[in-house]
Structures are given as C-alpha cells and as structure tokens.
Design a protein around this motif. Structure first.
Motif, PDB file in Angstrom:
ATOM      1  N   MET A  20       0.818  -1.203   0.000  1.00 36.01           N
ATOM      2  CA  MET A  20       0.000   0.000   0.000  1.00 36.01           C
ATOM      3  C   MET A  20       0.861   1.266   0.000  1.00 36.01           C
ATOM      4  O   MET A  20       0.516   2.252  -0.653  1.00 36.01           O
ATOM      5  CB  MET A  20      -0.925   0.008   1.217  1.00 36.01           C
ATOM      6  N   THR A  21       1.981   1.224   0.686  1.00 35.27           N
ATOM      7  CA  THR A  21       2.870   2.392   0.702  1.00 35.27           C
ATOM      8  C   THR A  21       3.437   2.666  -0.689  1.00 35.27           C
ATOM      9  O   THR A  21       3.383   3.798  -1.174  1.00 35.27           O
ATOM     10  CB  THR A  21       4.018   2.159   1.702  1.00 35.27           C
ATOM     11  N   ILE A  37      -4.435   1.666  -7.455  1.00 36.14           N
ATOM     12  CA  ILE A  37      -4.436   0.692  -8.548  1.00 36.14           C
ATOM     13  C   ILE A  37      -4.293   1.368  -9.898  1.00 36.14           C
ATOM     14  O   ILE A  37      -4.656   0.803 -10.920  1.00 36.14           O
ATOM     15  CB  ILE A  37      -5.706  -0.179  -8.518  1.00 36.14           C
ATOM     16  N   GLY A  38      -3.770   2.581  -9.913  1.00 37.80           N
ATOM     17  CA  GLY A  38      -3.547   3.279 -11.170  1.00 37.80           C
ATOM     18  C   GLY A  38      -2.424   2.621 -11.953  1.00 37.80           C
ATOM     19  O   GLY A  38      -1.767   1.678 -11.505  1.00 37.80           O
ATOM     20  N   ALA A  39      -2.198   3.137 -13.124  1.00 40.29           N
ATOM     21  CA  ALA A  39      -1.146   2.586 -13.977  1.00 40.29           C
ATOM     22  C   ALA A  39       0.234   2.905 -13.412  1.00 40.29           C
ATOM     23  O   ALA A  39       0.436   3.920 -12.736  1.00 40.29           O
ATOM     24  CB  ALA A  39      -1.273   3.165 -15.381  1.00 40.29           C
ATOM     25  N   LEU A  53       9.102  -3.371  -8.354  1.00 42.89           N
ATOM     26  CA  LEU A  53       9.378  -4.785  -8.164  1.00 42.89           C
ATOM     27  C   LEU A  53       9.144  -5.194  -6.708  1.00 42.89           C
ATOM     28  O   LEU A  53       8.547  -6.241  -6.434  1.00 42.89           O
ATOM     29  CB  LEU A  53      10.804  -5.113  -8.590  1.00 42.89           C
ATOM     30  N   VAL A  54       9.589  -4.359  -5.774  1.00 40.66           N
ATOM     31  CA  VAL A  54       9.359  -4.630  -4.351  1.00 40.66           C
ATOM     32  C   VAL A  54       7.870  -4.603  -4.042  1.00 40.66           C
ATOM     33  O   VAL A  54       7.368  -5.423  -3.260  1.00 40.66           O
ATOM     34  CB  VAL A  54      10.129  -3.622  -3.478  1.00 40.66           C
ATOM     35  N   LYS A  55       7.135  -3.686  -4.688  1.00 39.13           N
ATOM     36  CA  LYS A  55       5.687  -3.602  -4.474  1.00 39.13           C
ATOM     37  C   LYS A  55       5.005  -4.899  -4.889  1.00 39.13           C
ATOM     38  O   LYS A  55       4.194  -5.451  -4.142  1.00 39.13           O
ATOM     39  CB  LYS A  55       5.102  -2.428  -5.253  1.00 39.13           C
TER      40      LYS A  55
END
Length: 87
Positions: A20-21, A37-39, A53-55
C-alpha cells in the motif's frame, strides 16, 4: 493453531502495508481519481523500477504467506495425522 494464525496475519498485514505504501507513492496519479491501482509510471528510472518490483513482491509475499500459514500448513498437519492414524 493460534500461532499459525498470528504468523499468517502478521505476514498479511506487513506485506500489504509495504504494498500500500509503494502503491500510494507510484500508482496514485490524482487524489480524486484512481488510487492505489492506477497505472505504473510510463518511463520509470532505476530506483522506481526497483520499488515497483518490491511492491509486486510484497503483494505476492502477503497473499502466499497468509495462504501458507492458514491453509497449507494446517492441511498438511491434518493429512499427516490422518495417514499416521490409518496405519
């Protein structure tokens, strides 16, 4: 049983907090528009690519970790106990 629940819950909340961050930083183009949830950014730099990538890794870690502790481990213990008692 309670320790598996709290481990899964901790993994779920921690992983989703990280997701979320990063989603708030990189996938919220407008306060009144699509949020979280945007592009992804069009042309990310090196650090933004690593953050994205971490997200994604945090999201999969949260979902798979909670599923492992809430479903897979209890099911495997129950199956092992069933097969041990049937022999």
């Amino acid at each position: 049983m309670a320790d598996e629940f709290i481990k899964g819950f901790a993994i779920l909340t921690g992983g989703l907090l990280v997701w979320m961050t990063f989603a708030a930083w990189y996938n919220t183009p407008d306060f009144y528009g699509t949020q979280l949830i945007g592009a992804n950014p069009e042309d990310p730099g090196t650090y933004v690519s690593m953050a994205l990538l971490v997200k994604e890794a945090a999201l999969y870690f949260a979902l798979l970790g909670a599923t492992t502790f809430w479903v897979v481990i209890p099911a495997s213990r129950r199956a092992r106990k069933y097969y041990a008692s049937s022999n």
